[in-house]
Scaffold this active site. Sequence first.
Site, PDB file in Angstrom:
ATOM      1  N   LYS A 188       0.535  -1.207   6.108  1.00 54.60           N
ATOM      2  CA  LYS A 188      -0.161  -0.258   6.978  1.00 54.60           C
ATOM      3  C   LYS A 188       0.825   0.413   7.939  1.00 54.60           C
ATOM      4  O   LYS A 188       0.761   1.614   8.174  1.00 54.60           O
ATOM      5  CB  LYS A 188      -1.244  -0.978   7.787  1.00 54.60           C
ATOM      6  CG  LYS A 188      -2.499  -1.265   7.019  1.00 54.60           C
ATOM      7  CD  LYS A 188      -3.239   0.013   6.675  1.00 54.60           C
ATOM      8  CE  LYS A 188      -4.061  -0.175   5.404  1.00 54.60           C
ATOM      9  NZ  LYS A 188      -3.271  -0.210   4.179  1.00 54.60           N
ATOM     10  N   HIS A 203      16.082 -18.114   4.322  1.00 56.99           N
ATOM     11  CA  HIS A 203      16.745 -17.956   3.032  1.00 56.99           C
ATOM     12  C   HIS A 203      17.217 -16.522   2.818  1.00 56.99           C
ATOM     13  O   HIS A 203      17.226 -16.029   1.695  1.00 56.99           O
ATOM     14  CB  HIS A 203      15.809 -18.379   1.896  1.00 56.99           C
ATOM     15  CG  HIS A 203      15.455 -19.821   1.920  1.00 56.99           C
ATOM     16  ND1 HIS A 203      16.322 -20.815   1.537  1.00 56.99           N
ATOM     17  CD2 HIS A 203      14.326 -20.449   2.324  1.00 56.99           C
ATOM     18  CE1 HIS A 203      15.743 -21.996   1.670  1.00 56.99           C
ATOM     19  NE2 HIS A 203      14.527 -21.798   2.170  1.00 56.99           N
ATOM     20  N   CYS A 254      -4.222  15.086  -6.510  1.00 55.98           N
ATOM     21  CA  CYS A 254      -4.646  16.467  -6.336  1.00 55.98           C
ATOM     22  C   CYS A 254      -6.164  16.544  -6.269  1.00 55.98           C
ATOM     23  O   CYS A 254      -6.865  15.630  -6.680  1.00 55.98           O
ATOM     24  CB  CYS A 254      -4.153  17.318  -7.498  1.00 55.98           C
ATOM     25  SG  CYS A 254      -2.400  17.158  -7.867  1.00 55.98           S
ATOM     26  N   ASN A 312      -5.374  18.430 -12.404  1.00 60.86           N
ATOM     27  CA  ASN A 312      -4.940  17.157 -11.822  1.00 60.86           C
ATOM     28  C   ASN A 312      -4.378  16.305 -12.947  1.00 60.86           C
ATOM     29  O   ASN A 312      -4.958  16.258 -14.034  1.00 60.86           O
ATOM     30  CB  ASN A 312      -6.113  16.395 -11.196  1.00 60.86           C
ATOM     31  CG  ASN A 312      -6.681  17.093  -9.988  1.00 60.86           C
ATOM     32  OD1 ASN A 312      -6.126  18.062  -9.494  1.00 60.86           O
ATOM     33  ND2 ASN A 312      -7.799  16.591  -9.501  1.00 60.86           N
ATOM     34  N   GLY A 313      -3.302  15.576 -12.689  1.00 56.40           N
ATOM     35  CA  GLY A 313      -2.736  14.705 -13.707  1.00 56.40           C
ATOM     36  C   GLY A 313      -1.332  15.117 -14.082  1.00 56.40           C
ATOM     37  O   GLY A 313      -0.677  15.890 -13.373  1.00 56.40           O
ATOM     38  N   LYS A 334      -4.851   9.465  -1.398  1.00 51.90           N
ATOM     39  CA  LYS A 334      -5.908   8.458  -1.328  1.00 51.90           C
ATOM     40  C   LYS A 334      -6.191   7.846  -2.682  1.00 51.90           C
ATOM     41  O   LYS A 334      -6.302   6.640  -2.828  1.00 51.90           O
ATOM     42  CB  LYS A 334      -7.181   9.103  -0.767  1.00 51.90           C
ATOM     43  CG  LYS A 334      -8.336   8.125  -0.576  1.00 51.90           C
ATOM     44  CD  LYS A 334      -8.024   7.115   0.503  1.00 51.90           C
ATOM     45  CE  LYS A 334      -9.196   6.235   0.837  1.00 51.90           C
ATOM     46  NZ  LYS A 334      -8.830   5.167   1.774  1.00 51.90           N
ATOM     47  N   GLU A 362      -0.128  -6.876   4.145  1.00 53.33           N
ATOM     48  CA  GLU A 362      -0.987  -5.741   4.440  1.00 53.33           C
ATOM     49  C   GLU A 362      -0.614  -5.104   5.775  1.00 53.33           C
ATOM     50  O   GLU A 362      -0.623  -3.872   5.916  1.00 53.33           O
ATOM     51  CB  GLU A 362      -2.452  -6.177   4.438  1.00 53.33           C
ATOM     52  CG  GLU A 362      -3.454  -5.076   4.798  1.00 53.33           C
ATOM     53  CD  GLU A 362      -3.512  -3.941   3.798  1.00 53.33           C
ATOM     54  OE1 GLU A 362      -4.202  -2.944   4.079  1.00 53.33           O
ATOM     55  OE2 GLU A 362      -2.862  -4.041   2.731  1.00 53.33           O
ATOM     56  N   TRP A 394      -0.628  17.883  -5.212  1.00 54.52           N
ATOM     57  CA  TRP A 394       0.333  16.851  -4.803  1.00 54.52           C
ATOM     58  C   TRP A 394       1.447  16.897  -5.828  1.00 54.52           C
ATOM     59  O   TRP A 394       1.254  16.584  -6.997  1.00 54.52           O
ATOM     60  CB  TRP A 394      -0.346  15.486  -4.774  1.00 54.52           C
ATOM     61  CG  TRP A 394       0.467  14.370  -4.197  1.00 54.52           C
ATOM     62  CD1 TRP A 394       0.556  14.014  -2.880  1.00 54.52           C
ATOM     63  CD2 TRP A 394       1.264  13.425  -4.913  1.00 54.52           C
ATOM     64  NE1 TRP A 394       1.363  12.916  -2.732  1.00 54.52           N
ATOM     65  CE2 TRP A 394       1.820  12.528  -3.970  1.00 54.52           C
ATOM     66  CE3 TRP A 394       1.578  13.240  -6.264  1.00 54.52           C
ATOM     67  CZ2 TRP A 394       2.662  11.487  -4.327  1.00 54.52           C
ATOM     68  CZ3 TRP A 394       2.421  12.209  -6.624  1.00 54.52           C
ATOM     69  CH2 TRP A 394       2.954  11.343  -5.654  1.00 54.52           C
ATOM     70  N   GLU A 422       3.044   2.894   6.019  1.00 51.38           N
ATOM     71  CA  GLU A 422       2.274   4.026   5.502  1.00 51.38           C
ATOM     72  C   GLU A 422       1.987   5.061   6.575  1.00 51.38           C
ATOM     73  O   GLU A 422       2.152   6.266   6.361  1.00 51.38           O
ATOM     74  CB  GLU A 422       0.928   3.538   4.946  1.00 51.38           C
ATOM     75  CG  GLU A 422       0.972   2.908   3.579  1.00 51.38           C
ATOM     76  CD  GLU A 422      -0.401   2.453   3.128  1.00 51.38           C
ATOM     77  OE1 GLU A 422      -0.722   2.634   1.952  1.00 51.38           O
ATOM     78  OE2 GLU A 422      -1.166   1.921   3.957  1.00 51.38           O
ATOM     79  N   ARG A 436      -7.113  13.379   0.258  1.00 54.77           N
ATOM     80  CA  ARG A 436      -6.483  12.840  -0.939  1.00 54.77           C
ATOM     81  C   ARG A 436      -4.968  12.966  -0.887  1.00 54.77           C
ATOM     82  O   ARG A 436      -4.257  12.323  -1.655  1.00 54.77           O
ATOM     83  CB  ARG A 436      -7.017  13.549  -2.180  1.00 54.77           C
ATOM     84  CG  ARG A 436      -8.495  13.298  -2.431  1.00 54.77           C
ATOM     85  CD  ARG A 436      -9.042  14.192  -3.518  1.00 54.77           C
ATOM     86  NE  ARG A 436      -8.508  13.854  -4.825  1.00 54.77           N
ATOM     87  CZ  ARG A 436      -9.108  13.015  -5.674  1.00 54.77           C
ATOM     88  NH1 ARG A 436     -10.240  12.443  -5.335  1.00 54.77           N
ATOM     89  NH2 ARG A 436      -8.596  12.769  -6.854  1.00 54.77           N
TER      90      ARG A 436
END
Length: 605
Positions: free
Chosen positions: A484, A503, A2, A99-100, A600, A480, A73, A487, A27
């Site tokens: 990406k 395997h 947030c 926030n939190g 973010k 990575e 968020w 995401e 964010r």
Amino acid sequence: MCGIVGYIGKRDAVPILIEGLHQLEYRGYDSAGIAVLSDGQLRVCKRQGKVRELEAQLPKRLKGTPGIAHTRWATHGEPSDINAHPHCDTANRLAVIHNGIIENAGALRVRLEGQGVVFRSSTDSEVLAHLIAAMPEARLEDAVRAALKCVTGTYGIAVLDAMRPDALIVARNGSPVVLGIGEREMFFASDAGALVRYTKRVVHLDDGEIAIVRADGFETVTLEGGSTAKTPTTLTWSAEAYEKGDFSHFMRKEITEQAQAVRRTLSGRLEPRFHTSHLGGLELAARELLEVRRIKVLGCGSAYIAGCLGARMIEQLARLPASAEPASEFRYRNPVIEQDTLYIAVSQSGETFDTLAAVQEVKRKGGRVLGVVNVVGSSIARECERGIYIHAGPEVAVVSTKTFTCTAVAFALLALHLGRLRDLSSAQGERLVQALAALPQLIEGVIAREQEIARLAEHFESCEHAYFIGRASSFAVAMEGALKLKEVSYLHAEAYPASELKHGPLALIVPQTPTVVVMPRDELYQKNLSTIEEIRARRGPVVAISQPGENATPANAVFEVPASSPEFDPILLNIPLQLLAYHVALRRGRDIDQPRNLAKSVTVE
């Protein structure tokens, strides 16, 4: 996650708050809201959706000061207008943004309902507004301190009281709050990027601190009421660094900026005379570093993967056992903290809650910990007190690109430094210094061929799944690349060590599922060719990220990256995968800079 922003001064707060919210959009959020004092009345507007939708809903003549604003968020309660912040007490005298996560919100809610409070939302954050209002203390700051003593969890909060127009109260515990100092006006935000247009002088609150913010200054105290001293620092980045300029997306801008960002990471740190690197922020003498017997890297998401690359480089060059572990799991397994182990915490924002908690666990048990972060003055940087700033510059897109690359380069510098203290020869050091110095130009060459990479995106336009494989350091590159792609394009992508394909994962290879093979021309190149043949035998399409060589790589599509030194090849091999993810997302019409459900800076567990 947030975002919070606030203003107190003589100016109209509304445009400042809205502009601040726009700067915090990167964010990640699902709703936004604003509260201002207008003609002595508390006016609150909030809405699910984007900041521009809130802006369109604001009354045309809405003006006032002071004010607070928020992007949410969702954690407790679905995204909705009612669950958006700010939240008010029953009398609509107090407005609170948060926030939190309040972990004991359920118990506090029951207690307040027993006192007759009727809740409007299903959030944990609304508890704070009613809890502060219920406190008998006469002064607002005392009521906030008393309320926060009842709270278990993390918070960055701001409180606006219609009966106290001369001050705003802010506090932090695990979620960042930055004060901005102006000329007879004050600002605050969860990120300095929201302040840089108005001031360059900032103060970072520490956990357990409360600030009483007035137009002519501020004072800070602890939860117990003791005064604390804060020294302002100066922001080094201009407002233009946070703008897209001529680019359509921040992600593409930041990919393009990587060569210059790497130059900043390297600046002043290469020592050609002694064929090594200089890292003054380590603050560890050669004797202390020689006592280190093991290195453990801690990070989350892309930072963890950069740590995997870093651990590999350290083992290669310094011949020290090194490994990486997700910081989010580290402290929950009651880790054994060894005195001869050096712990390295990696975080782009420097505010990642899980990584910060891991740092605190290491320090609590007497371990040595360094930070590798981008944001100067961030929580992890201050908690670690020593380490390496990567100097990548502001990164606005939610997905990490230039900070990942610069973090890998910072680890290359550290590996070189440790190697030269140990058994790495002068000749080897000279080779590696030259390779690092050449990286920015090689990165520019890869990015200049963006259209070739854009054509590779055609292989992923209609598929639903993709696999990424690589061996040794290339597996971290594959990890990575898969992260990406998932995401930013929402395409399901998984990474496996190439040696593990037979395997189990080979059962999933079908003509509709492409596999990206990261395969430098190293000693494992022939083994990778065998893996490609296994995939092609099952009619699986293959996209290879490789290097120039005598024989063509047998794949449906190939992008060749120039060779650096073998130790640093993964840094270059990663660049085309960033552009691939970008162009797949572009073809699929995704919200590239703000992917759904992501943030973010992850400041909650």
